[in-house]
Design an enzyme around this catalytic site. Structure first.
Site, short mmCIF file in Angstrom:
data_model
loop_
_atom_site.label_atom_id
_atom_site.label_comp_id
_atom_site.label_asym_id
_atom_site.label_seq_id
_atom_site.Cartn_x
_atom_site.Cartn_y
_atom_site.Cartn_z
N ASP A 20 0.85 -1.19 0.00
CA ASP A 20 0.00 0.00 0.00
C ASP A 20 0.89 1.23 0.00
O ASP A 20 1.74 1.39 0.87
CB ASP A 20 -0.89 0.02 1.25
CG ASP A 20 -1.97 -1.05 1.17
OD1 ASP A 20 -2.15 -1.62 0.09
OD2 ASP A 20 -2.64 -1.29 2.20
N ASP B 5 -14.12 -7.28 -4.17
CA ASP B 5 -14.31 -7.46 -2.73
C ASP B 5 -15.70 -8.01 -2.52
O ASP B 5 -16.68 -7.47 -3.05
CB ASP B 5 -14.21 -6.12 -1.99
CG ASP B 5 -12.84 -5.47 -2.17
OD1 ASP B 5 -11.89 -6.19 -2.48
OD2 ASP B 5 -12.75 -4.23 -2.01
#
Lengths: 209, 259
Positions: free
Chosen positions: B11, B130
């Site tokens: 990230d 997701d």
């Protein structure tokens, strides 16, 4: 020490910047000095070694090479002993034709055809091993290289330098005949072993000159 | 034979890696390139950089990250995190990204998948999905798992494959961050329906979790924190998988003479 004059044909879409960086790093690692230039039109100067990279469609690649007269240039270049290295689609373009573009003539510098891989899951994408039958690259047998492609070369055994297997199908992943070499995988994306392979290629090249 | 892949996810916010600042005995600047090189040298097969910058500078920082990574890293990598427009996706690929990872937000603009696949080939497009268990069964969520779409996972995966996605990155919201294993049930449900590679994500905590995922049809496993915090060493993980019959690329002292 001799300097290798390397050209990378940039007239067709490909992994050009990555390949350039890979070549520069490989030359650094192998202590073989190289000057690298991108060539987007037929060059006036001479090169020791020319890379033909490429990704995408066979027909599109050939159209672009022809439009900029690279087809003729490469024929003369190879006839005069120039070393030519095809990478990925660039390897496939060295042959006579491809199932991907049925009526398009390839560079025809090597005898053979290109056809689609039989696997259900395409493209063949990821790390796979190469079994080398060629003493030039023998030390790389069993090593992993990075592949992204859906088509494969079909050619005579004599020019096959390495094989790879995907989904039960064995295909030539490296070819070498005379002053021409083709890699189906991307050495520039194959971490240190890819750079090492390029270094080996440069050693071989110096030997040929 | 084609190797199963282990992917590390980083990230990145404002050009710095967000997780993973706790390396022992190592000066660590949070530089994504530095961490990427380290992972490549340890034998990771692929990297995913997720840009979570939330400022107007985002586009610039993403492009800069890609350029720096491409210049220094010699394994394939993907960039993702808020790619909504095709021109940004194209630019990121031109600058050296091998793949782009499209967020679950692509639910609102599915034709983006096709546009990129047509131009660069389907292998350049990862669609991140997701999902979690709701009354619908497995339901697709967007906005980091906050917004329900009312869409069934099964329908969406088949649609993205048809639209030209090269891979699906499947994250189970129920499992993400738990470190108690990937969502094998969800993986199996998707594996039955699509032919393209599945990268399973969310829940890795132990080596056996990776093995379970590969034994149930995953082509690649993605993890972040277990690698960042060195809970699992990549080489050790690969040796373990190899011992248990999974075909993986083991990089051992390979090219050490170059370093």
């Amino acid at each position: 020490m001799k300097l290798l004059n390397i050209g990378i044909i940039s007239a067709i879409p490909g992994n050009i910047m990555n390949l350039r960086r890979g070549i520069e790093k490989a030359s650094e690692f192998s202590n073989i000095s190289a000057s690298v230039e991108l060539i987007d039109r037929v060059p006036k100067k001479s090169f020791d070694l020319i890379f033909l990279p490429g990704v995408g469609h066979f027909g599109e690649g050939m159209a672009r090479l022809r439009k900029s007269n690279f087809d003729e240039f490469l024929r003369h270049y190879v006839e005069n002993g120039g070393l030519l290295i095809g990478v990925c689609l660039g390897m496939q373009l060295l042959f006579e034709g491809s199932e991907e573009a049925p009526r398009v003539l390839g560079l025809s510098l090597l005898h053979g055809e290109v056809c689609k891989l039989k696997a259900k899951r395409l493209p063949h994408m990821g790390w796979n091993t190469v079994d080398f039958y060629d003493k030039v690259f023998g030390e790389f047998s069993g090593k992993y290289f990075y592949f992204v492609h859906s088509y494969r070369v079909k050619c005579g055994d004599g020019m096959i330098s390495g094989f790879t297997e995907y989904s039960g199908e064995k295909f030539p992943s490296v070819v070498r005949e005379g002053n021409i070499v083709g890699f189906q995988f991307h050495p520039e994306k194959s971490h240190l072993i890819g750079l090492k392979l390029l270094g080996r290629l440069f050693e071989w090249s110096l030997y040929q000159l | 034979m084609l190797a199963k892949r282990i992917i590390a996810c980083l990230d990145v916010k404002d050009g710095k890696v967000v997780k993973g600042t706790k390396f022992e005995n190592l000066k660590y600047s949070g530089d994504p390139v530095e961490l990427g090189i380290r992972y490549s040298d340890e034998g990771i097969d692929e990297l995913v950089f997720l840009d979570i910058t939330a400022s107007i500078e985002k586009r610039k920082t993403m492009i800069k990250t890609v350029e720096k990574v491409a210049e220094n890293i010699t394994i394939p990598f993907a960039i993702g995190g808020g790619i909504w427009q095709s021109d940004l996706a194209f630019e990121l690929i031109y600058r050296g990204a091998d793949k782009v990872s499209l967020n679950s937000g692509v639910v609102d603009n599915p034709k983006l998948i096709t546009e990129i696949a047509k131009k660069f080939g389907s292998q350049a497009v990862i669609v991140a999905i997701d999902a979690k268990r709701t009354a619908l069964g497995f339901e697709v969520f967007t906005h980091s798992g906050k917004k329900a779409t009312g869409m069934k996972l099964e329908d969406w995966v088949m649609k993205v494959e048809k639209l030209g996605a090269g891979e699906i990155m499947l994250t189970s919201i129920d499992k993400d961050g738990t470190r108690d294993g990937y969502d094998i049930e969800m993986l199996k449900a998707v594996r039955k329906l699509v032919n393209i590679p599945i990268i399973i994500s969310g829940g890795a905590g132990k080596k056996k979790h990776f093995l379970e995922a590969f034994n149930n049809g995953a082509d690649a496993t993605l993890a972040a924190s277990v690698f960042h915090y060195r809970k699992i060493e990549i080489l050790e993980l690969k040796r373990y998988l190899h011992k248990n019959g999974v075909f993986v690329r083991i990089v051992e002292n390979e090219g050490d003479d170059l370093l």
